[in-house]
Design a protein around this motif. Structure first.
Motif, PDB file in Angstrom:
ATOM      1  N   ALA A  25       0.835  -1.208   0.000  1.00 27.00           N
ATOM      2  CA  ALA A  25       0.000   0.000   0.000  1.00 27.00           C
ATOM      3  C   ALA A  25       0.868   1.256   0.000  1.00 27.00           C
ATOM      4  CB  ALA A  25      -0.930  -0.003   1.206  1.00 27.00           C
ATOM      5  N   LEU A  26       1.943   1.247   0.784  1.00 31.83           N
ATOM      6  CA  LEU A  26       2.850   2.395   0.812  1.00 31.83           C
ATOM      7  C   LEU A  26       3.489   2.617  -0.552  1.00 31.83           C
ATOM      8  CD1 LEU A  26       4.304   4.599   2.409  1.00 31.83           C
ATOM      9  CD2 LEU A  26       6.031   2.895   3.019  1.00 31.83           C
ATOM     10  N   VAL A  33       1.865   9.442  -5.947  1.00 32.90           N
ATOM     11  CA  VAL A  33       2.336  10.801  -5.663  1.00 32.90           C
ATOM     12  C   VAL A  33       3.499  11.174  -6.583  1.00 32.90           C
ATOM     13  CG1 VAL A  33       3.469  12.225  -3.907  1.00 32.90           C
ATOM     14  CG2 VAL A  33       1.502  10.834  -3.300  1.00 32.90           C
ATOM     15  N   ALA A  34       4.419  10.245  -6.796  1.00 37.17           N
ATOM     16  CA  ALA A  34       5.570  10.537  -7.655  1.00 37.17           C
ATOM     17  C   ALA A  34       5.125  10.853  -9.075  1.00 37.17           C
ATOM     18  CB  ALA A  34       6.548   9.362  -7.651  1.00 37.17           C
ATOM     19  N   PRO A 157      11.206  14.603  -9.137  1.00 35.21           N
ATOM     20  CA  PRO A 157      10.316  13.715  -8.384  1.00 35.21           C
ATOM     21  C   PRO A 157      10.302  12.293  -8.940  1.00 35.21           C
ATOM     22  CG  PRO A 157       9.042  15.297  -9.644  1.00 35.21           C
ATOM     23  CD  PRO A 157      10.468  15.698  -9.759  1.00 35.21           C
ATOM     24  N   PHE A 158      10.528  12.142 -10.246  1.00 34.07           N
ATOM     25  CA  PHE A 158      10.569  10.800 -10.820  1.00 34.07           C
ATOM     26  C   PHE A 158      11.728  10.002 -10.235  1.00 34.07           C
ATOM     27  CE2 PHE A 158      12.073   7.809 -14.063  1.00 34.07           C
ATOM     28  CZ  PHE A 158      10.937   7.050 -14.215  1.00 34.07           C
ATOM     29  N   LEU A 164      12.967   5.838  -3.720  1.00 31.44           N
ATOM     30  CA  LEU A 164      12.149   5.403  -2.590  1.00 31.44           C
ATOM     31  C   LEU A 164      11.583   4.003  -2.833  1.00 31.44           C
ATOM     32  CD1 LEU A 164      11.140   6.166   0.164  1.00 31.44           C
ATOM     33  CD2 LEU A 164       9.228   7.359  -0.918  1.00 31.44           C
ATOM     34  N   ARG A 165      11.146   3.738  -4.059  1.00 30.30           N
ATOM     35  CA  ARG A 165      10.648   2.393  -4.377  1.00 30.30           C
ATOM     36  C   ARG A 165      11.754   1.356  -4.256  1.00 30.30           C
ATOM     37  NH1 ARG A 165       7.654   1.577  -9.702  1.00 30.30           N
ATOM     38  NH2 ARG A 165       7.340  -0.438  -8.737  1.00 30.30           N
ATOM     39  N   GLY A 166      12.967   1.715  -4.671  1.00 33.31           N
ATOM     40  CA  GLY A 166      14.091   0.795  -4.533  1.00 33.31           C
ATOM     41  C   GLY A 166      14.385   0.485  -3.076  1.00 33.31           C
TER      42      GLY A 166
END
Length: 192
Positions: A25-26, A33-34, A157-158, A164-166
């Protein structure tokens, strides 16, 4: 040959599912958002840059004036071809809007003799400037700058979202390793 992964389920991170983790979910929120900030930030920043450049070039067209100047020396170029079509720097003198005499260098055709009248462009203070961009040139410049600034602004932001996903993926893999260390030895046992 690629492994069969089953049918693609849209928005699977948003659906209720007992197998969905909090990190799923996060990650869904991070992606949403990104992408929103990437697209909207890139578009609005690009449009703002385009408008700013167009406004600045329009202001230059309105304020800069062409002035008649006289060549104070012959325009020679040691490396010039016989055609005489090359532009070279030469000293010129002109009268500013306030009546003062000014001198500077301007680009003129090679072979132009001293005393010839040439056109130069000046700003409101009487300093030499380049010829202002036409309306179509200004639109093209503004568009190119807008695209470059928009893409650059969208990249921030990309890239942050990807980083952050990594990090979330590495954390998830560490959790799976810990669970496997705890559950893995139980695989070989018989339950009967």
């Amino acid at each position: 040959m690629a492994a069969f992964r089953g049918p693609k389920v849209w928005l699977w991170r948003w659906r209720r599912n007992p197998l969905r983790r909090r990190s799923d979910a996060l990650e869904a929120w991070v992606v949403l958002v990104a992408w929103a900030v990437t697209v909207l930030g890139g578009v609005f920043t690009g449009l703002a840059a385009t408008q700013a450049v167009e406004h600045g070039l329009a202001q230059e067209r309105a304020e800069w004036r062409s002035v008649a100047a006289r060549l104070t020396e012959d325009a020679r170029d040691e490396g010039a071809t016989e055609s005489g079509g090359d532009l070279v720097w030469a000293k010129v003198r002109w009268t500013a809007a306030d009546g003062s005499s000014r001198a500077g260098q301007a680009r003129v055709f090679a072979g132009t003799v001293a005393g010839t009248s040439v056109t130069v462009w000046t700003d409101p203070d009487g300093r030499l400037v380049t010829r202002p961009a036409t309306a179509s040139q200004a639109r093209l410049r503004a568009s190119l700058v807008g695209v470059l600034v928009g893409v650059s602004a969208a990249g921030v932001p990309f890239v942050c979202g990807r980083l952050l996903r990594g990090r979330l993926e590495r954390r998830r893999m560490e959790q799976w390793d810990q669970e496997w260390e705890r559950i893995g030895p139980l695989w070989g046992r018989k339950t009967s």
